[in-house]
Motif scaffolding. Structure first.
Motif, PDB file in Angstrom:
ATOM      1  N   ILE A 163      11.647  -2.314 -11.640  1.00 27.17           N
ATOM      2  CA  ILE A 163      10.828  -2.148 -12.842  1.00 27.17           C
ATOM      3  C   ILE A 163       9.810  -3.284 -12.944  1.00 27.17           C
ATOM      4  O   ILE A 163       8.669  -3.079 -13.352  1.00 27.17           O
ATOM      5  CB  ILE A 163      11.715  -2.043 -14.100  1.00 27.17           C
ATOM      6  N   GLY A 164      10.208  -4.481 -12.538  1.00 25.66           N
ATOM      7  CA  GLY A 164       9.293  -5.618 -12.519  1.00 25.66           C
ATOM      8  C   GLY A 164       8.131  -5.431 -11.550  1.00 25.66           C
ATOM      9  O   GLY A 164       7.090  -6.061 -11.691  1.00 25.66           O
ATOM     10  N   HIS A 165       8.301  -4.561 -10.569  1.00 22.45           N
ATOM     11  CA  HIS A 165       7.238  -4.252  -9.606  1.00 22.45           C
ATOM     12  C   HIS A 165       6.432  -3.028 -10.030  1.00 22.45           C
ATOM     13  O   HIS A 165       5.718  -2.441  -9.221  1.00 22.45           O
ATOM     14  CB  HIS A 165       7.834  -4.021  -8.211  1.00 22.45           C
ATOM     15  N   SER A 166       6.544  -2.647 -11.285  1.00 29.71           N
ATOM     16  CA  SER A 166       5.807  -1.493 -11.806  1.00 29.71           C
ATOM     17  C   SER A 166       4.826  -1.966 -12.878  1.00 29.71           C
ATOM     18  O   SER A 166       4.808  -3.133 -13.235  1.00 29.71           O
ATOM     19  CB  SER A 166       6.787  -0.483 -12.411  1.00 29.71           C
ATOM     20  N   PRO A 194      15.862   5.638   6.019  1.00 32.72           N
ATOM     21  CA  PRO A 194      15.233   4.499   5.349  1.00 32.72           C
ATOM     22  C   PRO A 194      14.558   4.944   4.052  1.00 32.72           C
ATOM     23  O   PRO A 194      13.969   6.028   3.980  1.00 32.72           O
ATOM     24  CB  PRO A 194      14.192   4.000   6.355  1.00 32.72           C
ATOM     25  N   THR A 195      14.639   4.102   3.017  1.00 30.53           N
ATOM     26  CA  THR A 195      14.064   4.422   1.714  1.00 30.53           C
ATOM     27  C   THR A 195      13.132   3.314   1.245  1.00 30.53           C
ATOM     28  O   THR A 195      13.263   2.160   1.658  1.00 30.53           O
ATOM     29  CB  THR A 195      15.166   4.626   0.657  1.00 30.53           C
ATOM     30  N   VAL A 196      12.202   3.693   0.378  1.00 29.46           N
ATOM     31  CA  VAL A 196      11.217   2.749  -0.157  1.00 29.46           C
ATOM     32  C   VAL A 196      10.978   3.027  -1.629  1.00 29.46           C
ATOM     33  O   VAL A 196      11.265   4.112  -2.136  1.00 29.46           O
ATOM     34  CB  VAL A 196       9.873   2.835   0.602  1.00 29.46           C
ATOM     35  N   PHE A 197      10.425   2.036  -2.296  1.00 24.28           N
ATOM     36  CA  PHE A 197       9.988   2.155  -3.684  1.00 24.28           C
ATOM     37  C   PHE A 197       8.485   2.410  -3.639  1.00 24.28           C
ATOM     38  O   PHE A 197       7.703   1.568  -3.206  1.00 24.28           O
ATOM     39  CB  PHE A 197      10.325   0.874  -4.440  1.00 24.28           C
ATOM     40  N   PHE A 198       8.069   3.598  -4.079  1.00 26.07           N
ATOM     41  CA  PHE A 198       6.699   4.094  -3.939  1.00 26.07           C
ATOM     42  C   PHE A 198       5.978   4.077  -5.287  1.00 26.07           C
ATOM     43  O   PHE A 198       6.566   4.414  -6.311  1.00 26.07           O
ATOM     44  CB  PHE A 198       6.762   5.532  -3.395  1.00 26.07           C
ATOM     45  N   GLU A 199       4.703   3.714  -5.253  1.00 26.08           N
ATOM     46  CA  GLU A 199       3.879   3.650  -6.463  1.00 26.08           C
ATOM     47  C   GLU A 199       2.655   4.547  -6.330  1.00 26.08           C
ATOM     48  O   GLU A 199       2.002   4.575  -5.287  1.00 26.08           O
ATOM     49  CB  GLU A 199       3.405   2.216  -6.673  1.00 26.08           C
TER      50      GLU A 199
END
Length: 186
Positions: free
Chosen positions: A21-24, A174-179
């Protein structure tokens, strides 16, 4: 409890949820929709960061567990919707998306978001890395048809890689946090 038919991989750590959340770009005044809320690890973190959280959870047993967990933590700014997100009517007022959706629904979810009359201001999804790479506007990777459609209205990027140990059960890919952030927000 995980329902294997829904291809669920729950984020284990509330601390990691807060880091993501801090990276959003989520703000205290925002309405945030969480797709596939599960038992509430991300939901609880979102409730501390956003004004209003709409937690969509189609599985009745999991939604009941989510409700119990929110009551235990005295969290009151979360609205639980027991419904399939693909059937959910998106709001006409500004909103953002933050979710760890089932991987097999990622493409359908993104289609729904970018084809909506009222698109989200931004969305943050935990995705399979291979799929996320195809959503980027880059010379290094093939951009899929969905990616080409997405980048007309959104800036896209992979914010963070994630580890299999971050989930229960660990995903095999593999997984990532996508924006995806709206280029010209209204």
């Amino acid at each position: 409890m995980r329902n294997h038919l829904l291809s669920q991989h729950f984020l284990k750590s509330p601390r990691l949820a807060l880091i993501l959340i801090g990276h959003s770009n989520l703000k205290k005044r925002d309405t945030v929709i969480e797709i596939g809320a599960g038992s509430g690890v991300i939901t609880s973190a979102l409730a501390h960061r956003a004004h209003h959280v709409i937690a969509i959870e189609p599985d009745h047993t999991t939604a009941a567990k989510l409700r119990t967990n929110l009551v235990k933590r005295n969290i009151k700014n979360v609205e639980i919707v027991e419904q399939d997100f693909l059937d959910y009517k998106l709001p006409s007022t500004p909103y953002k998306i933050f979710s760890n959706p089932p991987f097999h629904l990622s493409s359908k979810i993104i289609h729904k978001l970018i084809e909506a009359e009222d698109q989200p201001e931004s969305f943050y999804l935990i995705l399979q890395k291979q799929f996320a790479l195809k959503l980027l506007n880059t010379d290094r990777h093939y951009t899929s048809q969905l990616g080409l459609q997405l980048i007309q209205d959104y800036q896209t990027k992979i914010r963070l890689p994630l580890k299999p140990a971050d989930f229960t059960p660990p995903p095999a890919v593999p997984t990532v946090f996508f924006e995806a952030k709206k280029i010209n927000p209204s």
